[in-house]
Design an enzyme around this catalytic site. Structure first.
Site, mmCIF file in Angstrom:
data_model
loop_
_atom_site.group_PDB
_atom_site.id
_atom_site.type_symbol
_atom_site.label_atom_id
_atom_site.label_comp_id
_atom_site.label_asym_id
_atom_site.label_seq_id
_atom_site.Cartn_x
_atom_site.Cartn_y
_atom_site.Cartn_z
ATOM 1 N N GLU A 1 5.988 11.053 -0.256
ATOM 2 C CA GLU A 1 4.833 11.958 -0.107
ATOM 3 C C GLU A 1 3.971 11.993 -1.387
ATOM 4 O O GLU A 1 3.367 13.007 -1.723
ATOM 5 C CB GLU A 1 5.280 13.384 0.243
ATOM 6 N N ALA B 1 0.861 -1.191 0.000
ATOM 7 C CA ALA B 1 0.000 0.000 0.000
ATOM 8 C C ALA B 1 0.889 1.231 0.000
ATOM 9 O O ALA B 1 1.191 1.804 1.037
ATOM 10 C CB ALA B 1 -0.926 0.005 1.210
#
Length: 380
Positions: A364, A130
């Site tokens: 990010e 993930a």
């Protein structure tokens, strides 16, 4: 439109610049070569109030704003990408979720020591399966009586080894439409069942602590769920929006450092009887670098200003992160080219800038994800 910084913002930038030049810069090469987290530097940063810049004084912060914080990240990143990344993660990921979504008790208990710089915080979102698909979280939290039992794995988590509190996301139930409910949980580092290790040998930002977290029957009180039990997904999306401003600011710092080094070298290096800065080919490279650095900085400050004004900044933070991170990589690459063979050597530092900058196109939210975010904001 006023592009001037306030007196307080200028003072913050000067203070951080002086600290970065005097304390961090002399150790930047050593931090990279030894891949060693500079804990003592972070202790000093805490005493200066740098870890609490964007948080109110009532929670131990400095009462500053996002613009001041972005300027601080840029100045630190300009001298050391590793320290800049860990600083950005400590504030934007470690402390900010507690400030924006925590209960009053959670803020007093967990945010205050982070804002005071007495310890560091960490944010566990990414998992082996993930990454860009953050909604595909496999970590599970099951309510048993008055506590949650958490099992799962997190990877590439910044600062976790040195954090007293780690906020992790986990699936805690199902919505009526069958979708997963993702919640965020505050886990103190000494909680039984949580194992933290640093198994990674990294290409860049080597002095920034990066960890793997294994959660095996970790039990936390239900009071440790962060804010709204069903709001975890929205919480980390907002957290990432803010984190992108800091990563973009870090990228601007590395890009500016690349430009500074390249310009100084071009003025000193002589070929064919004159400085290479006299040659149009080099001038064009430097001009492009300077233009892109300035544009990236303006985008960072705009998105930070929007956040401070409590306006929507999702699209602008994606602009900033995407453009600044790719600018940092291009600028570092051009700095190496201008240095020639010397640019390939560690002592000239520009090769470190390239290695550090590459992560900023990945962490990010990758550059590809930023383009998706922007497209969705455009209504595509």
């Amino acid at each position: 439109m006023n592009f001037e910084l306030t007196k307080e913002q200028e003072m913050t930038r000067k203070m951080v610049r002086d600290f970065a030049d005097g304390v961090i810069r002399p150790r930047a090469i050593e931090i990279d070569v030894n891949a060693e987290f500079p804990k003592d530097i972070f202790d000093e940063m805490g005493k200066l109030g740098l870890l609490g810049i964007p948080f109110p004084e009532e929670y131990g912060g400095s009462g500053g704003d996002t613009v001041s914080y972005a300027l601080a990240v840029e100045e630190i990143g300009k001298v050391c990408g590793s320290t800049g990344l860990s600083y950005a993660a400590a504030v934007s990921l470690g402390a900010s979720p507690l400030y924006y979504f925590g209960t009053e008790q959670q803020k007093q208990q967990y945010l205050t020591p982070l804002a005071k710089g007495e310890t560091l915080g960490s944010f566990g979102l990414t998992e082996p399966n993930a990454g860009s698909d953050a909604g595909g979280t496999k970590t599970r939290a099951v309510l048993e009586g008055d506590q949650y039992v958490i099992n799962g794995e997190k990877c590439w988590i910044t600062n976790a080894k040195y954090a007293d509190t780690i906020t992790v996301t986990a699936v805690s139930g199902k919505r009526e439409d069958g979708r997963n409910i993702i919640s965020a949980f505050i886990i103190p580092r000494d909680t039984p069942g949580m194992k933290i290790s640093s198994p990674y040998e990294k290409m860049g930002v080597r002095g920034s602590n990066t960890c793997e977290i294994i959660l095996e029957d970790v039990k936390v009180p239900k009071e440790n769920i962060l804010g709204d039990p069903q709001g975890g997904f929205k919480q980390f999306l907002h957290t990432l929006d803010g984190g992108r401003i800091s990563i973009a600011a870090l990228a601007v710092g590395i890009a500016q450092a690349s430009l500074d080094k390249a310009l100084a070298y071009a003025k000193e290096r002589k070929q064919f009887g004159k400085p290479i800065s006299d040659f149009q080919a080099i001038q064009f490279k430097l001009s492009d670098m300077a233009m892109e650095v300035e544009l990236a900085r303006n985008m960072v400050l705009k998105s930070a200003w929007l956040k401070d004004q409590k306006k929507s900044f999702t699209k602008e933070s994606a602009y900033a992160k995407l453009f600044a991170s790719e600018t940092a990589f291009r600028s570092a690459n051009q700095a190496i080219q201008i240095h020639g063979g010397y640019g390939y050597m560690r002592e000239y530092e520009v090769e470190r800038y390239l290695r550090d900058a590459k992560l900023l196109e990945i962490g990010e939210g990758t550059s590809e994800i930023q383009r998706l975010v922007i497209a969705r904001q455009l209504g595509c």
